[in-house]
Design an enzyme around this catalytic site. Structure first.
Site, PDB file in Angstrom:
ATOM      1  N   LYS A 174      -8.147   6.319 -14.744  1.00 45.34           N
ATOM      2  CA  LYS A 174      -6.428   6.387 -14.314  1.00 45.34           C
ATOM      3  C   LYS A 174      -6.591   5.624 -14.009  1.00 45.34           C
ATOM      4  O   LYS A 174      -5.837   5.245 -12.734  1.00 45.34           O
ATOM      5  CB  LYS A 174      -6.602   7.494 -13.468  1.00 45.34           C
ATOM      6  N   CYS A 282      -5.743  -7.382  -1.902  1.00 45.03           N
ATOM      7  CA  CYS A 282      -6.143  -6.860  -0.579  1.00 45.03           C
ATOM      8  C   CYS A 282      -6.766  -7.439   0.192  1.00 45.03           C
ATOM      9  O   CYS A 282      -7.561  -7.182   0.951  1.00 45.03           O
ATOM     10  CB  CYS A 282      -7.141  -5.659  -1.177  1.00 45.03           C
TER      11      CYS A 282
HETATM   12  P1  NAD Z   1      -1.114   2.948  -4.519  1.00 44.94           P
HETATM   13  O1  NAD Z   1      -2.445   3.556  -3.669  1.00 44.94           O
HETATM   14  O2  NAD Z   1      -0.024   3.219  -4.667  1.00 44.94           O
HETATM   15  O3  NAD Z   1      -1.448   3.817  -6.533  1.00 44.94           O
HETATM   16  C1  NAD Z   1      -3.207   3.881  -6.613  1.00 44.94           C
HETATM   17  C2  NAD Z   1      -3.463   4.617  -7.788  1.00 44.94           C
HETATM   18  O4  NAD Z   1      -3.311   5.730  -6.673  1.00 44.94           O
HETATM   19  C3  NAD Z   1      -2.583   4.522  -8.533  1.00 44.94           C
HETATM   20  O5  NAD Z   1      -3.187   4.784  -9.632  1.00 44.94           O
HETATM   21  C4  NAD Z   1      -1.928   5.870  -8.272  1.00 44.94           C
HETATM   22  O6  NAD Z   1      -1.394   5.783 -10.048  1.00 44.94           O
HETATM   23  C5  NAD Z   1      -2.384   6.548  -7.617  1.00 44.94           C
HETATM   24  N1  NAD Z   1      -1.152   7.344  -7.287  1.00 44.94           N
HETATM   25  C6  NAD Z   1       0.011   6.842  -6.432  1.00 44.94           C
HETATM   26  N2  NAD Z   1       0.719   8.081  -5.514  1.00 44.94           N
HETATM   27  C7  NAD Z   1      -0.461   9.084  -5.415  1.00 44.94           C
HETATM   28  C8  NAD Z   1      -0.367  10.408  -5.109  1.00 44.94           C
HETATM   29  N3  NAD Z   1       0.400  11.116  -4.586  1.00 44.94           N
HETATM   30  N4  NAD Z   1      -1.537  11.508  -5.078  1.00 44.94           N
HETATM   31  C9  NAD Z   1      -2.123  11.157  -6.352  1.00 44.94           C
HETATM   32  N5  NAD Z   1      -2.718   9.620  -6.659  1.00 44.94           N
HETATM   33  C10 NAD Z   1      -1.880   8.953  -6.389  1.00 44.94           C
HETATM   34  O7  NAD Z   1      -1.523   1.753  -4.322  1.00 44.94           O
HETATM   35  P2  NAD Z   1      -1.236   0.250  -5.482  1.00 44.94           P
HETATM   36  O8  NAD Z   1       0.439   0.034  -4.831  1.00 44.94           O
HETATM   37  O9  NAD Z   1      -1.099   0.610  -6.809  1.00 44.94           O
HETATM   38  O10 NAD Z   1      -2.096  -1.084  -4.754  1.00 44.94           O
HETATM   39  C11 NAD Z   1      -2.110  -1.523  -4.062  1.00 44.94           C
HETATM   40  C12 NAD Z   1      -2.616  -1.028  -2.378  1.00 44.94           C
HETATM   41  O11 NAD Z   1      -4.220  -1.470  -3.135  1.00 44.94           O
HETATM   42  C13 NAD Z   1      -2.560  -1.799  -1.673  1.00 44.94           C
HETATM   43  O12 NAD Z   1      -2.968  -1.230  -0.450  1.00 44.94           O
HETATM   44  C14 NAD Z   1      -3.761  -2.568  -1.535  1.00 44.94           C
HETATM   45  O13 NAD Z   1      -4.530  -3.226  -0.293  1.00 44.94           O
HETATM   46  C15 NAD Z   1      -4.988  -1.886  -2.100  1.00 44.94           C
HETATM   47  N6  NAD Z   1      -6.060  -2.484  -2.662  1.00 44.94           N
HETATM   48  C16 NAD Z   1      -7.150  -2.774  -1.829  1.00 44.94           C
HETATM   49  C17 NAD Z   1      -8.349  -2.627  -2.554  1.00 44.94           C
HETATM   50  C18 NAD Z   1      -9.735  -3.101  -1.621  1.00 44.94           C
HETATM   51  O14 NAD Z   1     -10.529  -3.379  -2.602  1.00 44.94           O
HETATM   52  N7  NAD Z   1      -9.618  -2.368  -0.514  1.00 44.94           N
HETATM   53  C19 NAD Z   1      -8.037  -3.858  -3.989  1.00 44.94           C
HETATM   54  C20 NAD Z   1      -6.586  -3.515  -4.314  1.00 44.94           C
HETATM   55  C21 NAD Z   1      -5.672  -2.947  -3.803  1.00 44.94           C
END
Ligand code: NAD
Length: 503
Positions: A174, A282
């Protein structure tokens, strides 16, 4: 006029039926370019059923044959590198060079799992007692799911599905609804590579799709990469529902600059690590901690003109060093944080707010921003901003600098710049962060090591890819077997003539 995207289920493009859609924008222009279907629970269940149906045969496929699919996929990724990089850049906004770099990092994971027969080898103990031998096998977990963020549309999915598939699982991806195209294309390439239909399904969607994956008992394991708030929810809900979960989350990565550091190297490193990919990584450095007043003064004096001169532009401009951020809301959020930093008394050395690019007036651009004299009580220090904003904190001693990192909520990555072995060794040994660099600003592990943070940056027991990935996507079984002693003269074994039972 926007193009309609699809789900990819059972080896086919499938149109969305829920009636709900999301906009996929070109962040450089602010224009909606595509419409992505947001799956209903019923549509997700079709993908789960398809993965469950494909599982027994794929799990029973010899690892060397599964590896062959990965070898083919690797070749196709290389052949389609330009096409995939354009898909990444057009939806995410990062430069083509950055996009290709990130696909190459994903490719390295595919290369790692080409060795899956070797990686799945386990221990065997002969004669643990009398005629008894004991050995381990690693078996697939079952139907697995991956939920990925917007910032690495190709790489983060490739941290997951190649390892899961090579281990004999089937997978439902997803992807972020903001950047779905690359995942859809990779799923097609995998079919071309010889992956049986149903082994990898891509469902587009939002919370409804994620909640269905979390609740369905057929899904055995979930990998998540994204923000901490959502990751915590996914970890808690998935675990409550009896699933294996790894959730890699947000970050605030500190770079400690000691007085003896090579300042040329430091400034180059800070430029790439803080502003590359518009800070939407990240592992981006978002805090620089300078030790001693002179170190701080020199750092700011040398860095400021470089930040000021950063060339911001769309990915189609090959001279651009940094692209836009992902959405208008994201741009507004970043600019709000900059306002808060100013309001809290930090010194704004370079201001990236209000950037207006000719011809791209509606794009989501934020210029490189540099703060000095930031303190640990400010929101620009505490929170993950996820934009091109670097906060400089002045520390008086190494101990004070280290304490900042120890006390911070997040523990994804950190780096120290020094020429002193004692200091570097103390730092690497005692810091409570998952990935640590010594004179390396973004210490991202290569594919055959594993990636993961500590504290609020990772929930779960396993990091991702490398051997940790193999452990996450397999269940260990230990077999203890007793065989009758000796082979008796004239013994008849129960092999049928003509069968291949002896092989
Ligand atoms: P996000 O948490 O908004 O979304 C991530 C995923 O979760 C998406 O597929 C989204 O559709 C889903 N999602 C969003 N809201 C949801 C909800 N309420 N319930 C269930 N699923 C939901 O993150 P983003 O804005 O897409 O990405 C940025 C974030 O990702 C930053 O915090 C970054 O640090 C983190 N990140 C972490 C790593 C790591 O390895 N630690 C790597 C890349 C990105």
């Amino acid at each position: 006029m926007s193009d309609d995207l699809w789900h990819f289920i059972d080896g086919e493009r499938v149109a969305g039926k829920s009636g709900r859609t999301g906009d996929v924008c070109n962040p450089a222009t602010g224009e909606v370019e595509k419409s992505v279907p947001l799956a209903s629970a019923d549509e997700v269940r079709v993908a789960i059923e398809s993965a469950a149906k494909a599982l027994p045969r794929w799990a029973a496929t010899p690892p060397a044959k599964r590896a062959q699919v990965m070898f083919n996929f690797r070749a196709l990724l290389i052949e389609h590198m330009d096409e995939l990089a354009h898909l990444v850049s057009a939806e995410h906004g990062k430069t083509l060079e950055d996009a290709k770099g990130s696909i190459s990092r994903g490719l390295e994971v595919v290369e790692f799992v080409c060795g899956i027969p070797q990686l799945l080898k386990t221990d065997y103990s002969e004669a643990v007692a009398g005629q008894v031998d004991s050995y381990n096998v690693r078996q697939p977990v079952g139907v697995c799911a991956g939920i990925t963020p917007f910032n690495f549309p190709a790489m983060v999915p490739m941290w997951m599905f190649p390892v899961a598939l090579a281990c004999g699982n089937t997978f439902i991806l997803k992807p972020s609804e903001k950047v779905p195209s690359c995942s859809l294309r990779m799923a097609e390439l995998l079919i071309e590579a010889g992956l049986p239909k149903g082994c990898l399904n891509v469902v587009n969607g939002d919370k409804e799709a994620v909640d269905t994956l979390l609740d369905d008992p057929t899904v055995s394991a979930i990998s998540f990469v994204g923000s901490t708030a959502i990751g915590r929810y996914i970890y808690e809900t998935g675990c409550k529902n009896g699933k294996r979960v790894q959730a890699l989350c947000g970050a605030k990565n500190h770079m400690i600059i000691m007085p003896d550091a090579d300042m040329d190297q430091v400034v180059d490193a800070a430029m790439g690590a803080a502003y590359g990919s518009a800070g939407e990584r990240c592992m981006a450095i978002s805090v620089a901690v300078t030790v001693g007043e002179e170190t701080g003064d020199e750092f700011i004096r040398r860095l400021a003109p470089r930040v000021q001169a950063l060339k911001v532009g769309p990915y189609t401009d090959t001279a651009a060093e940094m692209g836009p951020v992902i959405t208008r809301e994201s741009k507004e959020k970043i600019e709000r944080y900059i306002d808060e930093g100013v309001g809290a008394g930090a010194e704004l050395v370079v201001d990236g707010r209000g950037l207006n690019l000719q011809g791209y007036e509606n794009g989501f651009f934020v210029g490189g921003t540099l703060f000095d004299k930031v303190t640990s009580d400010m929101s620009i220090y505490r929170d993950e901003i996820f934009g091109p904003v670097l906060s400089t904190v002045r520390a008086q001693s190494y101990e004070d600098a280290k304490q900042l990192v120890l006390d911070h909520e997040y523990g994804n990555g950190t780096a120290i710049f020094t020429r002193d072995g004692d200091t570097a060794r103390d730092f690497t040994q005692s810091i409570n962060v998952g990935m640590v660099g010594v004179n390396v600003p973004i210490p991202v592990p290569v594919a055959y090591h594993s990636f993961g943070g500590w504290k609020a940056s990772l929930f779960g027991d396993h990091s991702i890819h490398g051997m940790e990935g193999v452990r996450f996507y397999t269940k260990l079984k230990t077999i203890t077997a007793r065989w009758p002693s000796g082979i008796k003269e004239g013994a008849v074994f129960n092999f049928h003539a003509g069968s291949d039972g002896g092989h």
